[in-house]
Design a protein around this motif. Sequence first.
Motif, mmCIF file in Angstrom:
data_model
loop_
_atom_site.group_PDB
_atom_site.id
_atom_site.type_symbol
_atom_site.label_atom_id
_atom_site.label_comp_id
_atom_site.label_asym_id
_atom_site.label_seq_id
_atom_site.Cartn_x
_atom_site.Cartn_y
_atom_site.Cartn_z
ATOM 1 N N ARG A 1 -3.898 9.682 -0.452
ATOM 2 C CA ARG A 1 -4.679 8.808 -1.173
ATOM 3 C C ARG A 1 -5.986 9.599 -1.945
ATOM 4 N NH1 ARG A 1 -9.973 7.366 -0.344
ATOM 5 N NH2 ARG A 1 -10.641 5.433 -1.258
ATOM 6 N N GLN A 2 -6.370 10.732 -1.388
ATOM 7 C CA GLN A 2 -7.432 11.628 -1.988
ATOM 8 C C GLN A 2 -6.651 12.137 -3.062
ATOM 9 O OE1 GLN A 2 -10.394 10.842 -1.197
ATOM 10 N NE2 GLN A 2 -11.021 12.026 -3.006
ATOM 11 N N SER A 3 -5.559 12.746 -2.971
ATOM 12 C CA SER A 3 -4.966 13.396 -4.078
ATOM 13 C C SER A 3 -4.805 12.515 -5.205
ATOM 14 C CB SER A 3 -3.732 14.003 -3.521
ATOM 15 O OG SER A 3 -2.559 13.041 -3.497
ATOM 16 N N VAL A 4 -4.389 11.300 -4.903
ATOM 17 C CA VAL A 4 -4.242 10.359 -5.924
ATOM 18 C C VAL A 4 -5.535 10.110 -6.617
ATOM 19 C CG1 VAL A 4 -3.871 8.072 -6.886
ATOM 20 C CG2 VAL A 4 -2.167 9.181 -5.234
ATOM 21 N N ILE A 5 -6.649 10.064 -6.043
ATOM 22 C CA ILE A 5 -8.056 9.550 -6.589
ATOM 23 C C ILE A 5 -8.370 10.842 -7.327
ATOM 24 C CG2 ILE A 5 -10.567 9.330 -6.031
ATOM 25 C CD1 ILE A 5 -9.658 7.454 -3.830
ATOM 26 N N ALA A 6 -8.367 12.084 -6.845
ATOM 27 C CA ALA A 6 -8.744 13.368 -7.449
ATOM 28 C C ALA A 6 -8.112 13.805 -8.640
ATOM 29 C CB ALA A 6 -8.386 14.677 -6.362
ATOM 30 N N ALA A 7 -6.784 13.069 -8.871
ATOM 31 C CA ALA A 7 -6.110 13.379 -10.078
ATOM 32 C C ALA A 7 -6.640 12.337 -11.183
ATOM 33 C CB ALA A 7 -4.716 13.101 -9.872
ATOM 34 N N ASN A 8 -7.494 11.314 -10.890
ATOM 35 C CA ASN A 8 -7.792 10.247 -11.860
ATOM 36 C C ASN A 8 -9.466 10.087 -12.190
ATOM 37 O OD1 ASN A 8 -8.265 7.327 -12.463
ATOM 38 N ND2 ASN A 8 -6.243 7.527 -13.412
ATOM 39 N N GLU B 1 0.853 -1.196 -0.174
ATOM 40 C CA GLU B 1 -0.107 0.013 -0.053
ATOM 41 C C GLU B 1 1.045 1.382 0.066
ATOM 42 O OE1 GLU B 1 -2.330 -0.703 3.493
ATOM 43 O OE2 GLU B 1 -3.860 -1.800 2.322
ATOM 44 N N GLN B 2 1.845 1.233 0.723
ATOM 45 C CA GLN B 2 2.684 2.457 1.093
ATOM 46 C C GLN B 2 3.517 2.551 -0.191
ATOM 47 O OE1 GLN B 2 2.753 4.498 3.266
ATOM 48 N NE2 GLN B 2 4.390 5.835 1.989
ATOM 49 N N ALA B 3 4.027 1.475 -0.945
ATOM 50 C CA ALA B 3 4.912 1.630 -2.196
ATOM 51 C C ALA B 3 3.848 2.156 -3.365
ATOM 52 C CB ALA B 3 5.460 0.424 -2.440
ATOM 53 N N ALA B 4 2.567 1.735 -3.383
ATOM 54 C CA ALA B 4 1.878 2.085 -4.434
ATOM 55 C C ALA B 4 1.384 3.649 -4.211
ATOM 56 C CB ALA B 4 0.462 1.345 -4.516
ATOM 57 N N LEU B 5 1.247 3.784 -3.174
ATOM 58 C CA LEU B 5 0.873 5.335 -2.957
ATOM 59 C C LEU B 5 2.008 6.226 -3.458
ATOM 60 C CD1 LEU B 5 -1.701 6.968 -1.864
ATOM 61 C CD2 LEU B 5 -0.838 6.709 0.538
ATOM 62 N N GLU B 6 3.349 6.029 -2.781
ATOM 63 C CA GLU B 6 4.352 6.667 -3.143
ATOM 64 C C GLU B 6 4.432 6.759 -4.651
ATOM 65 O OE1 GLU B 6 7.653 4.741 -1.325
ATOM 66 O OE2 GLU B 6 7.088 5.296 0.490
ATOM 67 N N LEU B 7 4.204 5.495 -5.484
ATOM 68 C CA LEU B 7 4.364 5.658 -6.842
ATOM 69 C C LEU B 7 3.316 6.540 -7.495
ATOM 70 C CD1 LEU B 7 5.797 2.007 -7.287
ATOM 71 C CD2 LEU B 7 6.885 4.079 -7.952
ATOM 72 N N TYR B 8 1.941 6.070 -7.141
ATOM 73 C CA TYR B 8 0.943 6.890 -7.692
ATOM 74 C C TYR B 8 1.156 8.310 -7.578
ATOM 75 C CZ TYR B 8 -1.629 2.423 -7.598
ATOM 76 O OH TYR B 8 -1.935 1.146 -7.503
ATOM 77 N N PHE C 1 -1.115 7.341 -11.298
ATOM 78 C CA PHE C 1 -1.553 6.152 -11.188
ATOM 79 C C PHE C 1 -1.591 5.277 -12.608
ATOM 80 C CE2 PHE C 1 -5.378 3.313 -12.208
ATOM 81 C CZ PHE C 1 -5.296 2.706 -10.772
ATOM 82 N N GLU C 2 -1.997 6.044 -13.656
ATOM 83 C CA GLU C 2 -2.055 5.288 -14.959
ATOM 84 C C GLU C 2 -0.337 4.788 -15.303
ATOM 85 O OE1 GLU C 2 -3.614 8.593 -16.101
ATOM 86 O OE2 GLU C 2 -5.734 7.726 -15.985
ATOM 87 N N GLN C 3 0.624 5.667 -14.776
ATOM 88 C CA GLN C 3 1.957 5.292 -15.349
ATOM 89 C C GLN C 3 2.569 4.333 -14.430
ATOM 90 O OE1 GLN C 3 0.663 8.637 -15.029
ATOM 91 N NE2 GLN C 3 0.319 8.596 -17.288
ATOM 92 N N THR C 4 1.898 3.733 -13.227
ATOM 93 C CA THR C 4 2.476 2.961 -12.470
ATOM 94 C C THR C 4 1.883 1.645 -12.719
ATOM 95 O OG1 THR C 4 2.717 4.583 -10.812
ATOM 96 C CG2 THR C 4 2.804 2.497 -9.933
ATOM 97 N N THR C 5 3.006 0.675 -12.490
ATOM 98 C CA THR C 5 2.769 -0.839 -12.724
ATOM 99 C C THR C 5 2.768 -1.592 -11.562
ATOM 100 O OG1 THR C 5 4.915 -1.613 -13.381
ATOM 101 C CG2 THR C 5 3.554 -0.757 -15.211
ATOM 102 N N VAL C 6 2.113 -2.871 -11.396
ATOM 103 C CA VAL C 6 2.062 -3.740 -10.560
ATOM 104 C C VAL C 6 3.545 -4.167 -10.189
ATOM 105 C CG1 VAL C 6 1.224 -5.988 -9.594
ATOM 106 C CG2 VAL C 6 -0.283 -4.399 -10.689
ATOM 107 N N THR C 7 4.213 -4.614 -11.249
ATOM 108 C CA THR C 7 5.786 -4.784 -11.102
ATOM 109 C C THR C 7 6.653 -3.694 -10.250
ATOM 110 O OG1 THR C 7 5.548 -6.012 -13.250
ATOM 111 C CG2 THR C 7 7.615 -5.401 -12.448
ATOM 112 N N GLU C 8 6.114 -2.454 -10.781
ATOM 113 C CA GLU C 8 6.904 -1.240 -9.918
ATOM 114 C C GLU C 8 6.405 -1.271 -8.432
ATOM 115 O OE1 GLU C 8 7.486 1.599 -13.680
ATOM 116 O OE2 GLU C 8 5.573 1.813 -12.719
ATOM 117 N N ILE C 9 5.215 -1.598 -8.264
ATOM 118 C CA ILE C 9 4.829 -1.336 -6.862
ATOM 119 C C ILE C 9 5.333 -2.427 -6.044
ATOM 120 C CG2 ILE C 9 2.851 -1.745 -5.336
ATOM 121 C CD1 ILE C 9 1.067 -0.556 -7.653
ATOM 122 N N ALA C 10 5.495 -3.937 -6.473
ATOM 123 C CA ALA C 10 6.056 -5.007 -5.823
ATOM 124 C C ALA C 10 7.516 -4.830 -5.661
ATOM 125 C CB ALA C 10 5.746 -6.174 -6.656
#
Length: 188
Positions: free
Chosen positions: A104-111, A13-20, A25-34
């Motif tokens: 989290r909300q800033s990521v959602i608001a941007a997509n 969750e932390q890694a995803a939020l940082e990358l997003y 969001f669209e430019q981040t992949t599951v591979t990068e998160i992992a």
Amino acid sequence: MGRWEPNARGRLEQAALELYRERGFEQTTVTEIAKRARLTERTFFRYFADKREVLFGGATSLQELMTSAVVAAPESATPIDAVGVGLDALGAVFDGRHEHSSQRQSVIAANAELQERELIKLASMAAALAEALRQRGVADPAASLAAEAGIAVFKVAFGRWVYGTGEPDMLHVMRDSFAEFKAVTAGA
């Protein structure tokens, strides 16, 4: 990968939020998160169906918490006051989570796709809340109206808390918003 470390879900969750936030969001992949979490893609998919669910995975728990509180509200509570009990339960969950919630909300608001998912989550919460009120014996349309009003109060309170009250305590903002809602409807 290195040696085993605890809290795989939290690290993902932390890694995803940082990358997003860094890449979008669209430019981040599951591979990068992992990779950022020092885990495998396979581990990611043990916890999340897709990369959106990193942001929405707790929705079911929040919904269950809120509806359980409504069902357990005192018998004497009016439908809207039972909803208030549910809002209190929800507000308490956010204690100490302002920074995470804001990010989290800033990521959602941007997509737009994530905004749509957020609206679906809120609609699902409203339906579950109406069902909880029906379990208390509240007939429609009162159950649906009280549930939708409760979700509106939650949305306003959450927005106020995330974007600018300066109040670190979501429960306080939730109660203030609920009191304002009741004051507005009392004059109707």
